[in-house]
Design a protein around this motif. Structure first.
Motif, PDB file in Angstrom:
ATOM      1  N   LEU A 241       0.817  -1.223   0.000  1.00  0.00           N
ATOM      2  CA  LEU A 241       0.000   0.000   0.000  1.00  0.00           C
ATOM      3  C   LEU A 241       0.848   1.269   0.000  1.00  0.00           C
ATOM      4  O   LEU A 241       0.369   2.342  -0.361  1.00  0.00           O
ATOM      5  N   ASN A 242       2.106   1.149   0.396  1.00  0.00           N
ATOM      6  CA  ASN A 242       2.907   2.362   0.547  1.00  0.00           C
ATOM      7  C   ASN A 242       3.047   3.164  -0.746  1.00  0.00           C
ATOM      8  O   ASN A 242       3.417   4.324  -0.720  1.00  0.00           O
ATOM      9  N   ALA A 243       2.758   2.546  -1.863  1.00  0.00           N
ATOM     10  CA  ALA A 243       2.878   3.244  -3.144  1.00  0.00           C
ATOM     11  C   ALA A 243       1.702   4.164  -3.435  1.00  0.00           C
ATOM     12  O   ALA A 243       1.830   5.112  -4.208  1.00  0.00           O
ATOM     13  N   ILE A 244       0.559   3.886  -2.841  1.00  0.00           N
ATOM     14  CA  ILE A 244      -0.654   4.526  -3.367  1.00  0.00           C
ATOM     15  C   ILE A 244      -1.506   5.265  -2.341  1.00  0.00           C
ATOM     16  O   ILE A 244      -2.627   5.654  -2.637  1.00  0.00           O
ATOM     17  N   MET A 245      -0.972   5.489  -1.155  1.00  0.00           N
ATOM     18  CA  MET A 245      -1.779   6.186  -0.145  1.00  0.00           C
ATOM     19  C   MET A 245      -2.132   7.595  -0.621  1.00  0.00           C
ATOM     20  O   MET A 245      -1.261   8.372  -1.015  1.00  0.00           O
ATOM     21  N   GLY A 246      -3.396   7.918  -0.581  1.00  0.00           N
ATOM     22  CA  GLY A 246      -3.838   9.251  -1.001  1.00  0.00           C
ATOM     23  C   GLY A 246      -3.883   9.395  -2.509  1.00  0.00           C
ATOM     24  O   GLY A 246      -4.205  10.460  -3.031  1.00  0.00           O
ATOM     25  N   ILE A 247      -3.516   8.334  -3.222  1.00  0.00           N
ATOM     26  CA  ILE A 247      -3.475   8.408  -4.687  1.00  0.00           C
ATOM     27  C   ILE A 247      -4.544   7.500  -5.303  1.00  0.00           C
ATOM     28  O   ILE A 247      -5.256   7.906  -6.208  1.00  0.00           O
ATOM     29  N   ALA A 248      -4.638   6.290  -4.783  1.00  0.00           N
ATOM     30  CA  ALA A 248      -5.687   5.379  -5.256  1.00  0.00           C
ATOM     31  C   ALA A 248      -6.051   4.465  -4.098  1.00  0.00           C
ATOM     32  O   ALA A 248      -5.236   4.230  -3.206  1.00  0.00           O
ATOM     33  N   ARG A 249      -7.310   3.987  -4.119  1.00  0.00           N
ATOM     34  CA  ARG A 249      -7.774   3.186  -2.991  1.00  0.00           C
ATOM     35  C   ARG A 249      -8.251   1.806  -3.461  1.00  0.00           C
ATOM     36  O   ARG A 249      -9.022   1.703  -4.424  1.00  0.00           O
ATOM     37  N   PRO A 250      -7.800   0.763  -2.772  1.00  0.00           N
ATOM     38  CA  PRO A 250      -8.241  -0.590  -3.134  1.00  0.00           C
ATOM     39  C   PRO A 250      -9.764  -0.681  -3.238  1.00  0.00           C
ATOM     40  O   PRO A 250     -10.293  -1.346  -4.143  1.00  0.00           O
ATOM     41  N   GLY A 251     -10.450   0.007  -2.327  1.00  0.00           N
ATOM     42  CA  GLY A 251     -11.913  -0.055  -2.339  1.00  0.00           C
ATOM     43  C   GLY A 251     -12.500   0.461  -3.639  1.00  0.00           C
ATOM     44  O   GLY A 251     -13.527  -0.025  -4.113  1.00  0.00           O
ATOM     45  N   ASP A 252     -11.847   1.450  -4.239  1.00  0.00           N
ATOM     46  CA  ASP A 252     -12.332   2.012  -5.501  1.00  0.00           C
ATOM     47  C   ASP A 252     -11.930   1.164  -6.706  1.00  0.00           C
ATOM     48  O   ASP A 252     -12.428   1.350  -7.810  1.00  0.00           O
ATOM     49  N   MET A 253     -10.978   0.272  -6.481  1.00  0.00           N
ATOM     50  CA  MET A 253     -10.531  -0.601  -7.585  1.00  0.00           C
ATOM     51  C   MET A 253     -11.396  -1.853  -7.694  1.00  0.00           C
ATOM     52  O   MET A 253     -11.190  -2.664  -8.581  1.00  0.00           O
TER      53      MET A 253
ATOM     54  N   SER B  30       0.269   5.170 -14.746  1.00  0.00           N
ATOM     55  CA  SER B  30      -0.272   3.825 -15.007  1.00  0.00           C
ATOM     56  C   SER B  30      -1.552   3.564 -14.219  1.00  0.00           C
ATOM     57  O   SER B  30      -2.221   2.554 -14.437  1.00  0.00           O
ATOM     58  N   ILE B  31      -1.883   4.454 -13.313  1.00  0.00           N
ATOM     59  CA  ILE B  31      -3.112   4.260 -12.524  1.00  0.00           C
ATOM     60  C   ILE B  31      -4.286   4.895 -13.272  1.00  0.00           C
ATOM     61  O   ILE B  31      -4.244   6.078 -13.595  1.00  0.00           O
ATOM     62  N   PRO B  32      -5.308   4.106 -13.581  1.00  0.00           N
ATOM     63  CA  PRO B  32      -6.453   4.664 -14.319  1.00  0.00           C
ATOM     64  C   PRO B  32      -7.091   5.825 -13.553  1.00  0.00           C
ATOM     65  O   PRO B  32      -7.186   5.777 -12.325  1.00  0.00           O
ATOM     66  N   ASP B  33      -7.517   6.846 -14.292  1.00  0.00           N
ATOM     67  CA  ASP B  33      -8.121   8.019 -13.655  1.00  0.00           C
ATOM     68  C   ASP B  33      -9.325   7.662 -12.788  1.00  0.00           C
ATOM     69  O   ASP B  33      -9.567   8.276 -11.757  1.00  0.00           O
ATOM     70  N   GLU B  34     -10.077   6.648 -13.259  1.00  0.00           N
ATOM     71  CA  GLU B  34     -11.302   6.288 -12.512  1.00  0.00           C
ATOM     72  C   GLU B  34     -11.019   5.902 -11.073  1.00  0.00           C
ATOM     73  O   GLU B  34     -11.900   6.025 -10.220  1.00  0.00           O
ATOM     74  N   VAL B  35      -9.827   5.398 -10.804  1.00  0.00           N
ATOM     75  CA  VAL B  35      -9.578   4.957  -9.428  1.00  0.00           C
ATOM     76  C   VAL B  35      -8.702   5.948  -8.651  1.00  0.00           C
ATOM     77  O   VAL B  35      -8.331   5.693  -7.520  1.00  0.00           O
ATOM     78  N   LYS B  36      -8.379   7.075  -9.269  1.00  0.00           N
ATOM     79  CA  LYS B  36      -7.551   8.054  -8.553  1.00  0.00           C
ATOM     80  C   LYS B  36      -8.380   8.752  -7.477  1.00  0.00           C
ATOM     81  O   LYS B  36      -9.552   9.066  -7.653  1.00  0.00           O
ATOM     82  N   VAL B  37      -7.755   8.997  -6.352  1.00  0.00           N
ATOM     83  CA  VAL B  37      -8.432   9.661  -5.233  1.00  0.00           C
ATOM     84  C   VAL B  37      -8.681  11.128  -5.577  1.00  0.00           C
ATOM     85  O   VAL B  37      -7.772  11.832  -6.002  1.00  0.00           O
ATOM     86  N   LYS B  38      -9.928  11.556  -5.438  1.00  0.00           N
ATOM     87  CA  LYS B  38     -10.253  12.960  -5.700  1.00  0.00           C
ATOM     88  C   LYS B  38     -10.073  13.788  -4.431  1.00  0.00           C
ATOM     89  O   LYS B  38      -9.577  14.896  -4.456  1.00  0.00           O
ATOM     90  N   LYS B  39     -10.515  13.215  -3.338  1.00  0.00           N
ATOM     91  CA  LYS B  39     -10.448  13.956  -2.077  1.00  0.00           C
ATOM     92  C   LYS B  39     -10.206  12.958  -0.952  1.00  0.00           C
ATOM     93  O   LYS B  39     -10.881  11.940  -0.861  1.00  0.00           O
ATOM     94  N   LEU B  40      -9.208  13.270  -0.120  1.00  0.00           N
ATOM     95  CA  LEU B  40      -8.894  12.377   0.985  1.00  0.00           C
ATOM     96  C   LEU B  40      -9.388  13.028   2.271  1.00  0.00           C
ATOM     97  O   LEU B  40      -8.888  14.069   2.684  1.00  0.00           O
TER      98      LEU B  40
END
Lengths: 480, 439
Positions: A241-253, B30-40
């Motif tokens: 997870l250290n690569a993607i905190m605040g960038i992408a979330r497993p739940g959204d994938m 490489s991370i698709p836009d759909e899964v990028k965090v908009k607001k944390l």
């Protein structure tokens, strides 16, 4: 150096307890042990020096660079330790009345809330004590889910051949049959193979993303869709997870259930192999299956609650609580900006190192990597007889903890490098220089690498002797 | 905001440039836009001072009891100062699992010494490097003895409820049937056990002292178990082992237990320590890390993780267990504790527990309406009494006086005393109980 038992002397000891102030009671002889109890008797100064001497023969994150792939050996902030040592946490009995443990419950509740926000999960239990333990709990949740739907034919867990060894081991422990699928040439999930593997016997699919070659699975939405369409659930191994905190979330994938390693991503120290903390998180439709008890927040208080559908307990009490305290301290310190910054810099550091090292060494994959990357020394091995192990051992002589060796198994002569965000450019530059130096030595005088290490307290060990003829405690002897 | 990133903005830009990128976001293309965090949705970061205040405020919401008479799986023992001093050493604290033996000799030796001490306490031949806690140690021990033919485990109803629940959870995974053997007068009902034992039973798990603090007739249980061809597993309190017959002497095949009493603070339930030891015949079924002695290429004595063919990183789905991280620092804690107490000190702790607990029991039982629920039994540092009023009512009254009383079970209370409870403290508790039940 000699064992503590060899330093023991009759007539010496530490003065610790007060005199017994009530009538002494002795057990009847028939209940007593007859075997002598050989514990060391030492003065406090001798104990202190013994362990200080031992500690000098241990390489921790505090001793130097530790780019151990998949293990996220980031710096362990000191404030975390002080907070976890507060009497208000350490002196709390786990079975105190709820009105006297509101602070502890707040820690669990806040940590759950923040970690769910970071991962995109809805609920989390901190009972699992380590990553593999979280995997086990998560897989039991998957099992309970299918069972609750009366779907008993889902007996298989699909795992990529690049997965961490704990994934298949945990799946077996949870009573599943493991189906390994080969990765594609790009190191990622082979979509066709996955499609062919799923079916009405699929309970779930386990994946870490970024995967173990350090690449983000671009087709992640497709992957989770394939598994879901087949009626399976998708498990996220949070080791990376250290690569993607605040960038992408497993739940959204599209992941349904996951674990985290608070001792990796959330800066709690590894302690030489534990204690860790491997909270298991899930989407709301699975929450009722989480380990008992759960913490519920009300307007004026926190309470424990138990779900009748829970998988039960996976450990006594509520997990490695003090490790959760450390992780919460870390999250509060970094906050929403710092959390993201940590991941960004973890990925930046990895790419910088990869880029510089790729001028000398072969990389298993060329793309931009996430928080770690995998080198392959296959050619070096062929041409000069220098293995990944040889390079690793020479790093020891240079004060650097080697990368993870021979993993993932899909890459030959692999060295998996994870610098983490808490290393400066200067540290990375120095390490790059060392790697480059080692390469030159490999070219010019490869025998030097076979000899390494030479500066460490001991040289390479005879592992075969240790396993063939085990000596596992003081007093045992090798028999041949 | 707090940050542990040691590079300056300029250095970061230099690194980006070296990679051939203009901005950080490009690293994540490489991370698709759909899964990028908009607001944390997290709070803003805080300075160390602010964080300290926030966390201290939270800790202050807990009640720290100075007078503790509750055990039930977590015991209030004195922790010598040297313990924290050693376990805080950064090298031990911040190291990973000692895969690189050449730079981990200190840690490996410490674990080897720990294994030796656990073998000393239990009398067993082999110890592993620790598992998560006593409950998971129990659950892992069940997996060591079950196979296709013998696929049932009998567990005494006198064990800790969390251990039973954990065993059940693990067995739900492995498909092993868990049968609870009933109790009689506070101990395992041997007659009932006999009727449950047959050739499909892989093992019997019991706890010594049991959940009620009572010393069970382990040798008898062991004989019954072995007569049916099953393995005998004992869950032990490690402090009691300073005095009690060792599991080996009782005939046990495997000894496990909760190592928390060996220098680990109560800590709201963890980190604690699961210890596991067994006879040599079961060595290759023992899960977890094991450290062994060997030599380096110059013949120098050294230590290394060994018997790794059992482990998940080598054997994957065929491993004996999935365990990877264990409780290494807690194992170190136990080693330092046992070294500080020494042979004499540990026996003293055990004797003080027995004596003070007996004193507490005697004094409590002088109060009208309070008597031992299981009379004529030897008990270690816990015992159950009846209570003439509702247990929770009594316990609340004690709580108001700053006393954490015993643990309520059914219509009684499970009391605990250790070396931490002075005679004065016990007398104060007894007076408070007397007053509370009188009204």
């Amino acid at each position: 150096m000699s064992l503590i038992f060899d330093k023991s002397r009759e007539g010496i000891g530490c003065s610790i307890l007060s005199e017994l102030d009530v009538e002494p009671v002795l057990f009847p002889e028939k209940l007593k042990r007859t075997k002598s109890l050989n514990l060391p008797q030492l003065a406090e100064v001798d104990i202190s020096r013994h362990y200080t001497e031992l500690s000098k023969k241990v390489h921790g994150v505090n001793d130097g660079f530790y780019p151990l792939g998949s293990c996220t050996m980031k710096y362990n902030p000191k404030i975390n330790e002080e907070i976890a040592a507060l009497a208000g946490f350490t002196k709390i009995h786990p079975l105190q009345p709820e009105n006297t443990i509101q602070g502890c419950l707040e820690v669990l509740s806040k940590a759950e809330k923040y970690l769910c926000e970071i991962t995109g999960m809805d609920n989390m239990s901190f009972q699992p004590a380590a990553g593999a333990h979280g995997e086990f709990a998560g897989l039991l949740i998957i099992k309970a889910y299918h069972k609750s739907k009366g779907d008993l034919k889902r007996t298989k867990i699909i795992v990529p051949d690049s997965a961490h060894g704990t994934n298949p081991a945990s799946a077996t422990m949870a009573g599943f049959e493991v189906v390994n699928i080969p990765s594609g040439d790009d190191g990622c999930v082979d979509i066709e193979k996955l499609e062919a593997a799923v079916g009405d016997d699929t309970a779930g699919f386990m994946l870490t993303n970024p995967n173990t070659v350090g690449l983000f699975e671009k087709n992640i939405l497709k992957i989770t869709e394939i598994v879901h369409n087949a009626g399976g659930l998708v498990y996220y191994d949070g080791a990376n997870l250290n690569a993607i905190m605040g960038i992408a979330r497993p739940g959204d994938m599209g992941f349904d259930v996951m674990h985290l390693n608070l001792h990796k991503t959330f800066s709690a120290p590894h302690g030489g192999g534990g204690p860790g903390s491997g909270p298991v998180g899930c989407k709301s439709f699975l929450s009722k299956f989480l380990p008992n008890p759960q913490v519920k927040e009300y307007s004026d208080k926190y309470e424990f609650s138990n779900s009748p559908d829970s998988i039960g307990m996976v450990k006594s009490f509520y997990g490695n609580f003090l490790v959760v305290v450390k992780a919460l301290t870390y999250i509060l310190t970094l906050g929403k900006e710092g959390i993201k910054q940590a991941s960004e810099n973890a990925v930046l550091n990895a790419n910088y190192m990869k880029c510089e090292l790729s001028k000398i060494y072969d990389m298993a994959f060329d793309d931009i990597c996430m928080h770690e990357f995998v080198m392959t020394l296959e050619n070096l091995k062929k041409e000069k007889g220098v293995s990944a192990m040889d390079v690793a051992k020479m790093l020891l002589d240079n004060g650097i903890h080697p990368p993870t060796m021979y993993f993932p198994m899909i890459v030959h002569e692999a060295l998996m490098v994870e610098p983490t965000e808490t290393e400066s450019k200067a540290t990375l530059d120095k390490a790059i220089e060392v790697f480059s130096d080692i390469y030159k030595k490999a070219m010019a005088a490869s025998e030097l690498l076979h000899e390494a290490p030479v500066k460490t307290p001991v040289r390479r060990l005879d592992e075969v002797l240790a396993a063939r003829n085990p000596v596992l405690k003081s007093g045992d002897r090798h028999t041949d | 905001m707090g940050s542990y990133v040691p590079s300056t903005i300029d250095e970061r830009n230099d690194m980006l440039k070296a990679v051939g990128l203009d901005n950080i976001d490009q690293l994540f293309s490489s991370i698709p836009d759909e899964v990028k965090v908009k607001k944390l949705n997290l709070p803003l970061g805080q300075s160390e001072l602010e964080v300290r205040r926030s966390m201290e405020n939270i800790a202050d919401k807990n009640v720290v009891f100075k007078k503790i008479f509750r055990g039930a799986g977590a015991y209030n023992h004195y922790i010598p100062a040297i313990v924290k001093s050693v376990t805080s050493k950064e090298d031990f604290l911040t190291a990973y699992t000692p895969y690189q033996a050449e730079i981990s000799q200190g840690l490996l030796q410490a674990i080897f010494e720990y294994q030796t001490m656990i073998c000393e306490l239990t009398g067993m031949d082999v110890s592993n490097a620790s598992v998560y806690d006593g409950a998971t140690a129990a659950a892992e021990s069940v997996a060591m003895v079950t196979d296709k033919k013998r696929n049932k485990i009998i567990v005494s109803s006198t064990i800790h409820m969390h251990v039973l629940k954990t065993i059940k959870t693990y067995c739900e995974g492995s498909g092993v049937e868990v049968i609870v053997a009933p109790e009689k007068d506070g101990v395992t009902d041997t007659e009932a056990l006999k009727t449950l034992l047959d050739e499909t039973v892989a093992g019997v798990y019991m706890q010594q002292p049991n959940f009620y603090g009572i010393i069970e007739d382990a040798e008898n249980l062991s004989e019954l178990t072995h007569a049916a061809g099953a393995k005998f597993i004992m869950g032990c309190n490690p402090i009691s082992l300073a005095i009690l017959k060792t599991p080996f002497e009782c005939g046990a095949d495997i000894a496990v237990g909760e190592g928390q009493p060996l220098g680990m603070p109560l800590s709201f339930g963890g980190p604690y320590l699961g210890f596991m030891a067994c006879r040599e015949a079961l060595m290759r079924k023992l899960p977890g890390r094991i450290v062994g002695e060997t030599v380096d290429l110059e013949g120098k004595k050294a230590f290394v993780l060994t018997l790794q063919a059992r482990e998940q990183h080598i054997r994957r789905e065929k491993a004996s267990s999935n365990i990877c991280s264990n409780q290494a620092l807690c194992a170190l804690t136990a080693s330092v504790y046992l070294s500080a107490m020494g042979h004499d000190g540990l026996i003293d702790v055990a004797n003080q527990c027995i004596s003070k607990t007996r004193y507490l029991a005697n004094e409590l039982c002088k109060i009208e309406g309070i008597r031992l629920k299981y009379a004529d039994k030897e008990f270690f540092n816990e015992f159950v009494t009846t209570c003439s009023i509702k247990p929770n009512e009594l316990l609340q009254k004690l709580e108001q006086k700053g006393i954490l009383g015993g643990y309520p079970i059914d219509d009684g209370i499970l009391w605990c005393a250790t070396e931490m409870n002075s005679k004065d403290q016990i007398d104060e508790l007894v007076a408070s109980v007397k007053e509370a039940v009188k009204r």
